[in-house]
Design an enzyme around this catalytic site. Structure first.
Site, PDB file in Angstrom:
ATOM      1  N   GLY A 385       0.817  -1.215   0.000  1.00 30.33           N
ATOM      2  CA  GLY A 385       0.000   0.000   0.000  1.00 30.33           C
ATOM      3  C   GLY A 385       0.847   1.260   0.000  1.00 30.33           C
ATOM      4  O   GLY A 385       0.602   2.207  -0.737  1.00 30.33           O
ATOM      5  N   MET A 387       5.092   2.749   1.391  1.00 32.18           N
ATOM      6  CA  MET A 387       6.368   2.423   2.037  1.00 32.18           C
ATOM      7  C   MET A 387       6.990   3.706   2.549  1.00 32.18           C
ATOM      8  O   MET A 387       7.134   4.682   1.824  1.00 32.18           O
ATOM      9  CB  MET A 387       7.288   1.695   1.044  1.00 32.18           C
ATOM     10  CG  MET A 387       8.682   1.423   1.578  1.00 32.18           C
ATOM     11  SD  MET A 387       8.659   0.359   3.049  1.00 32.18           S
ATOM     12  CE  MET A 387      10.099   0.960   3.915  1.00 32.18           C
ATOM     13  N   GLU A 388       7.387   3.650   3.820  1.00 29.54           N
ATOM     14  CA  GLU A 388       7.743   4.872   4.545  1.00 29.54           C
ATOM     15  C   GLU A 388       9.161   5.368   4.325  1.00 29.54           C
ATOM     16  O   GLU A 388       9.671   6.116   5.177  1.00 29.54           O
ATOM     17  CB  GLU A 388       7.523   4.629   6.037  1.00 29.54           C
ATOM     18  CG  GLU A 388       8.474   3.596   6.692  1.00 29.54           C
ATOM     19  CD  GLU A 388       7.923   2.183   6.739  1.00 29.54           C
ATOM     20  OE1 GLU A 388       7.056   1.859   5.905  1.00 29.54           O
ATOM     21  OE2 GLU A 388       8.368   1.397   7.590  1.00 29.54           O
ATOM     22  N   ASN A 389       9.822   5.011   3.231  1.00 30.60           N
ATOM     23  CA  ASN A 389      11.205   5.491   2.995  1.00 30.60           C
ATOM     24  C   ASN A 389      11.342   6.920   3.507  1.00 30.60           C
ATOM     25  O   ASN A 389      10.565   7.788   3.133  1.00 30.60           O
ATOM     26  CB  ASN A 389      11.524   5.498   1.504  1.00 30.60           C
ATOM     27  CG  ASN A 389      11.095   4.253   0.804  1.00 30.60           C
ATOM     28  OD1 ASN A 389      11.515   3.171   1.152  1.00 30.60           O
ATOM     29  ND2 ASN A 389      10.205   4.395  -0.168  1.00 30.60           N
ATOM     30  N   GLU A 419       2.055   6.197   6.917  1.00 26.08           N
ATOM     31  CA  GLU A 419       3.449   6.358   6.489  1.00 26.08           C
ATOM     32  C   GLU A 419       4.123   7.539   7.188  1.00 26.08           C
ATOM     33  O   GLU A 419       5.312   7.487   7.497  1.00 26.08           O
ATOM     34  CB  GLU A 419       3.538   6.513   4.957  1.00 26.08           C
ATOM     35  CG  GLU A 419       2.887   5.381   4.144  1.00 26.08           C
ATOM     36  CD  GLU A 419       3.363   3.991   4.538  1.00 26.08           C
ATOM     37  OE1 GLU A 419       4.443   3.864   5.119  1.00 26.08           O
ATOM     38  OE2 GLU A 419       2.610   3.022   4.287  1.00 26.08           O
ATOM     39  N   HIS A 422       5.171   6.642  10.606  1.00 20.51           N
ATOM     40  CA  HIS A 422       6.404   5.848  10.547  1.00 20.51           C
ATOM     41  C   HIS A 422       7.671   6.704  10.542  1.00 20.51           C
ATOM     42  O   HIS A 422       8.750   6.213  10.866  1.00 20.51           O
ATOM     43  CB  HIS A 422       6.448   5.047   9.244  1.00 20.51           C
ATOM     44  CG  HIS A 422       5.879   3.670   9.336  1.00 20.51           C
ATOM     45  ND1 HIS A 422       6.117   2.826  10.382  1.00 20.51           N
ATOM     46  CD2 HIS A 422       5.110   2.974   8.464  1.00 20.51           C
ATOM     47  CE1 HIS A 422       5.502   1.678  10.147  1.00 20.51           C
ATOM     48  NE2 HIS A 422       4.888   1.741   9.001  1.00 20.51           N
ATOM     49  N   GLU A 441       4.834  -1.544  12.713  1.00 25.53           N
ATOM     50  CA  GLU A 441       3.554  -1.665  12.011  1.00 25.53           C
ATOM     51  C   GLU A 441       2.345  -1.549  12.934  1.00 25.53           C
ATOM     52  O   GLU A 441       1.330  -0.981  12.569  1.00 25.53           O
ATOM     53  CB  GLU A 441       3.513  -2.963  11.195  1.00 25.53           C
ATOM     54  CG  GLU A 441       4.603  -3.054  10.127  1.00 25.53           C
ATOM     55  CD  GLU A 441       4.636  -1.834   9.201  1.00 25.53           C
ATOM     56  OE1 GLU A 441       3.698  -1.043   9.210  1.00 25.53           O
ATOM     57  OE2 GLU A 441       5.648  -1.680   8.489  1.00 25.53           O
TER      58      GLU A 441
HETATM   59 ZN    ZN Z   1       3.756   0.411   7.916  1.00 23.62          ZN
END
Ligand code: ZN
Length: 1037
Positions: A385, A387-389, A419, A422, A441
């Site tokens: 869904g 991605m928290e880069n 995100e 995060h 998570e």
């Molecule tokens: Zn996550």
């Protein structure tokens, strides 16, 4: 996965990376080791042989010396060939971690990325250099780091103080562990710094969706000419993006690829000038590369300390929209959303949410966001869904690009908040190892609702949390095949790490944090969070560290139990408790429940707990075995007249009885008592049958006696308790139909729909749906009626759509008729648009102005003859429809009631038979076909998919395509198997599991759970179905 392992032998390495001469040289080595035979030769022969070996040794040494020194950094690859063969014998039953003797401080990365161009037959490829500054934590003669076997290492060099070169005696590579071992000629010393440089190259496998990977999309331009003429110009655009979590950074560059090894990163990329390049940090400079026409080099600022899984690069031709926010230090921070040109105008909601979320979380965490910018980018065909880069967050377009509906905004708001949460929980403080991934998570799942609550205050977000998080995981965590929040399972390899990212880590993690906040109070909870973040920022932590922080924020007078002791019960034990509550209302049995005459006895409440397991095959034996499974439970109960009481239930005593200290006249007002009424805590409650009946009677008199959140919680409990043979069907059926009266809550509808869909599927498959369908139709009618009587509230449009979707699913005649006529009109409009123009047709708004819901197309395909499904399929194959319309058509013809047609389509989709050029099925599309056909369609689609999956070769082919699409793969397995309820299906699945376990990849754990679900379904058919049928017969008499 299996294919990767089998091909990971040294010969492959040798052939692809070294000259054949060197390979053959080294291959002679093992043959020359047959010393036992040597003794039988004459002495002179032995001397000759020894001499030859010695000469050979010197020649090889000289060649290596020459090669190493003359060619600068070149490392002879053949050397590693023999060593990787050695590695192949290593036992790979356990994941091998890197030692913590050598730590990376900083990575200097330079990559040259060649973008694909299929016309010129060029695939995505890259080459690069990495310089890693290392600090030694413990004296050693060995350095271990990760590199994936798809990476070719060209050279390797280690230097120490004053750039003094340290000789690498041996370069060892173990493909099964993705591990490089450098054996050094000398000891490297604690606290000293070293510099490890490597050059490498890689060509990602087409279809790969981790590491760096590419994709394309069609960009359409409408060029207008005088005279009302329009020319449509189309071109294929490419993009490349990274997805590293959990362990794919090693596919892009050699690195210490575990979350604990944090370092700073300076990234530079050489790229083709027509693209834009983004990375975690802002750009320092972007310049033309002298002597390399058409190429630029871009340098990004040095990052903060972070784990490798957060490194990100995106190379696109996307467009952007930007907003700026003031951070805590009053500096301006740009927040930028990136998307394809066709999508960019629909990203303003995401941009608003991102900006508000940024400000909210910074204030909440009281720690500034660590980077000077934040980019959010929509990536087509993304396998998760979002991605928290850090600083460059990637999303599936679904979660960034608005479709204009409330539902779409809910999805965007949820995932954007997830995100951004995060950026602190995960990026700033990271779990030491993946088994604690719930720290990332679970927290982000919980915090996404905290953020949503702040941004969309009018949404009933905590009821949505119950439906979307708690309810889902409640059901799977009552299976014996569940697992604790902190994963204990031994894993064997990199692919297995993906198993940690499951429902339990996300939703149970989130649900127990919600419970903890309810116990500690908002302030106490926040204090614990701040302590934890402050203490471990730019570092890593464990669950224990988190509990210790909360321990410090505990109000000891209100909470008598240690937080660590209490919470480890919820994270280290699988499952959750069922609290049984028995109420003695102090009235004789003859008293009517609505009798207002004062009662002479006080009300007493008896509470007990036990591990809740739905599967009767296991529940007894499991309870005996795991007598130790018990929990510290805070019981908040509420009486029907609004009085609240709190109590703790622990291991001993097993039962507690509380007398309500009330006057007799108060007693008389108490019609029922509820515990954990809104499911804020992570346990179920079963009541004595009298209490259940009192609740039902009270609702019968006035459905507003309970709020929607309480009704959702009760409905969910009643259906699950029925499934576990703990409650009779009449309660669940009564409660459900009475709860929807005069109630327009969207989360309540979602709860009702969730359970009725499951039961409907079970009844439908067994051919006993008729009366249950009538029951469902009544629920639909009552629910829609409520809307006309009551004022509008949030999510009403979505609720109405969902009710209609459910009505179509169960075959409500009135709605089916509407769907059929709308679908016919829609198809005719498309045909008309196609006839008018040879150009491709958009999903809506181009050439015709008719829109339709996917479920209506599905319903029409079910209701009409094969010709209609066939027509939808022909449109799909015409090559004249755009991707949005393609996916819509799939969701239509997937519901066909013609098994032969479905079979044919599935063969096409999976690639067993040819399709016309330009209509190749994408992975997403194949997934939708199966999920719709098996989950929403007719028995025809369901049976075809079931049979298809039973053929090992076909399943293998399919499984291989989805091996990296973890979440998608699980959804597919769920759609195919969860609705089975026969012994035959159960036995087939068990057999399948035995023969196919390895090939299930990331779906292994899910398949175990599905087997248990089917056992539960079989049990349901035996115990619950007859009761449901009995009730329906009476109800519709
Ligand atoms: Zn996550």
């Amino acid at each position: 996965m299996a294919e990767d392992r089998s091909s990971s032998n040294g010969t492959t390495f040798c052939n692809s990376h070294a000259s054949s001469k060197k390979c053959s040289l080294l291959r002679t080595r093992p043959e020359s080791r047959s010393e036992s035979n040597v003794r039988s030769y004459p002495r002179c022969l032995i001397i000759a042989l020894v001499t030859v070996i010695i000469i050979l040794f010197f020649i090889i040494t000289y060649l290596i010396f020459l090669h190493y020194h003359c060619a600068g950094l070149k490392w002879p690859w053949a050397e590693s060939n023999s060593l990787s063969l050695e590695g192949a014998a290593v036992d790979s039953s356990k994941y091998v971690r890197l030692p913590e003797k050598v730590l990376p401080d900083h990575y200097e990365i330079l990559l040259k990325v060649q973008m694909p161009d299929l016309e010129d037959k060029v695939q995505l490829s890259f080459n690069g250099t990495v310089q890693i500054q290392l600090t030694v934590a413990e004296d050693t003669r060995e350095i271990k780091l990760n590199a994936h076997k798809s990476l070719s290492i060209i050279s390797c060099r280690l230097t120490g103080y004053h750039n003094r070169k340290i000789h690498i005696q041996k370069f060892d590579y173990t493909p099964s562990e993705d591990m490089i071992t450098l054996r050094l000629s000398e000891r490297i010393v604690k606290s000293n710094q070293y510099n490890l440089s490597m050059t490498f190259r890689g060509s990602p496998h087409p279809g790969d969706v981790e590491g760096i990977y590419s994709g394309n999309y069609e960009r359409t331009e409408y060029v207008h000419y005088p005279g009302n003429k329009t020319k449509v110009v189309r071109e294929i655009r490419w993009f490349a993006v990274t997805q590293m979590e959990p362990a794919a950074a090693r596919k892009l560059f050699p690195c210490f690829d575990e979350p604990i090894f944090k370092a700073t990163f300076s990234i530079a990329v050489v790229y083709q000038s027509e693209y834009n390049v983004l990375s975690n940090m802002p750009v320092v400079k972007d310049e033309v590369v002298p002597g390399l026409e058409g190429w630029n080099r871009i340098h990004f600022q040095r990052s903060v300390r972070m784990s490798t899984y957060l490194v990100a690069i995106a190379i696109t031709t996307f467009q952007s929209r930007q907003k700026t926010v003031q951070n805590m230090d009053n500096e301006t921070v740009p927040i930028t959303v990136w998307a394809m040109k066709a999508e960019i105008d629909h990203t303003s909601y995401a941009l608003r949410v991102a900006s508000e979320s940024y400000v909210f979380f910074e204030k909440f965490y009281q720690i500034p966001y660590a980077l000077p910018k934040m980019d959010l980018i929509s990536v087509p065909n993304f396998n998760v869904g979002g991605m928290e880069n850090w600083g460059l967050i990637t999303f599936r377009p679904f979660y960034l690009v608005s479709k204009g509906s409330e539902e779409s905004h809910y999805g965007i708001c949820k995932v954007v908040n997830h995100e951004i949460a995060h950026q602190w929980f995960g990026n700033l403080v990271t779990p030491k190892w993946w088994n604690d991934i719930w720290l990332n998570e679970g927290f982000a799942t919980f915090m996404e609702y905290v953020g949503m609550d702040a941004i969309e205050g009018e949404w009933d977000v905590w009821s949505l949390f119950f439906v979307d998080a708690t309810m889902e995981v409640f059901s799977s965590d009552s299976l014996v095949s569940s697992h604790p929040v902190v994963h204990e399972k031994q894993i064997a390899n990199r692919d297995d790490l993906k198993m940690f990212f499951d429902l339990i880590s996300y939703r149970k993690g989130g649900a127990i944090l919600r419970m903890l906040r309810s116990i500690l109070g908002q302030q106490g909870f926040k204090q614990g969070v701040l302590l934890y973040l402050d203490r471990f920022q730019f570092s890593s932590a464990t669950s224990e560290d988190l509990w210790n922080s909360f321990e410090q924020s505990r109000n000891r007078s209100e909470i008598p139990h240690s937080i660590t002791e209490m919470m480890t019960e919820w994270t280290l034990q699988l499952g959750y408790p069922l609290v049984t509550m028995h109420v003695d209302y102090g009235q004789s049995s003859e008293d009517s429940v609505s009798d207002s005459s004062p009662s002479s006895n006080p009300i007493s409440v008896t509470l007990s707990q036990r591990h809740f397991i739905t599967n009767l095959n296991y529940s007894q034996q499991y309870l005996e075995k795991t007598d130790s499974n018990w929990w510290h439970i805070k019981i908040d109960f509420i009486t029907s007249d609004g009085q609240t009481h709190g109590e703790w239930l622990t291991k001993e005593p097993k039962n507690i009885t509380i007398e309500l200290n009330q006057t007799n006249s108060d007693n008389a007002k108490v019609r029922f008592i509820l515990a954990n009424s809104r499911c804020e805590h992570f346990y179920r409650v079963n009541y004595d049958i009298e209490t259940w009946r009192r609740i039902v009677d009270a609702l019968r008199e006035d459905s507003s006696v309970l709020d929607s959140a309480t009704k959702s919680c009760l409905i969910d409990n009643s259906w699950e308790l029925l499934g576990a043979n703990e409650l009779s069907a009449d309660i669940a059926l009564d409660l459900t139909i009475l709860s929807v009266q005069n109630d327009t809550s969207y989360p309540l509808w979602k709860t009702v729909e969730h359970h009725l869909e499951i039961i409907y599927t079970l009844m439908y498959r067994s051919g006993e749906r008729e009366k249950f369908q009538t029951y469902c139709e009544q629920i639909v009618n009552i629910s829609l009626e409520a809307e006309t009587n009551l004022s509008r509230s949030d999510f009403q449009a979505t609720r109405k759509t969902k009710i209609k979707e459910f009505a179509n699913f169960i075959g409500h005649p009135q709605f089916i008729a509407q769907s059929v006529s709308q679908a016919e009109y829609w198809v005719a409009s498309i045909m008309g648009a196609l006839n008018e123009s040879s150009e491709r047709v958009m999903g809506s708004g181009f050439g015709f102005h008719v829109d339709i819901h996917d479920y209506q197309l599905c319903a029409a395909a079910k209701a009409k003859s094969t010709d209609f499904s066939h027509l939808l399929h022909q449109l799909f194959l015409s090559g004249q429809v755009n991707p949005q319309l393609r996916s819509r058509l799939i969701r239509g013809f997937a519901c066909t009631n013609d098994a032969t047609l479905f079979n044919h389509i599935l063969d096409q989709a999976i690639g067993d038979i040819n399709v016309p050029d330009g209509t190749q099925w994408k992975n997403d599309e194949l997934g939708y076909l199966i999920i719709t056909g098996a989950g929403k369609g007719t028995n025809a689609g369901f049976n075809v998919v079931w049979n298809y999956f039973s053929i090992p070769e076909k399943f293998d082919k399919f499984g291989y395509r989805f091996k990296d699409f973890t979440f998608f793969f699980k959804n597919i397995l769920f759609a195919v198997y969860s609705g089975q309820d026969s012994e035959y299906a159960l036995q087939s699945m068990k057999k399948f599991n035995e023969t196919h376990f390895d090939k299930l990849g990331a779906g292994q754990a899910e398949f175990y759970r599905l087997i248990e679900r089917v056992e539960n379904n079989v049990q349901w058919s035996k115990y619950a179905r007859p009761q449901v049928i009995h009730w329906l017969n009476q109800f519709f008499d």
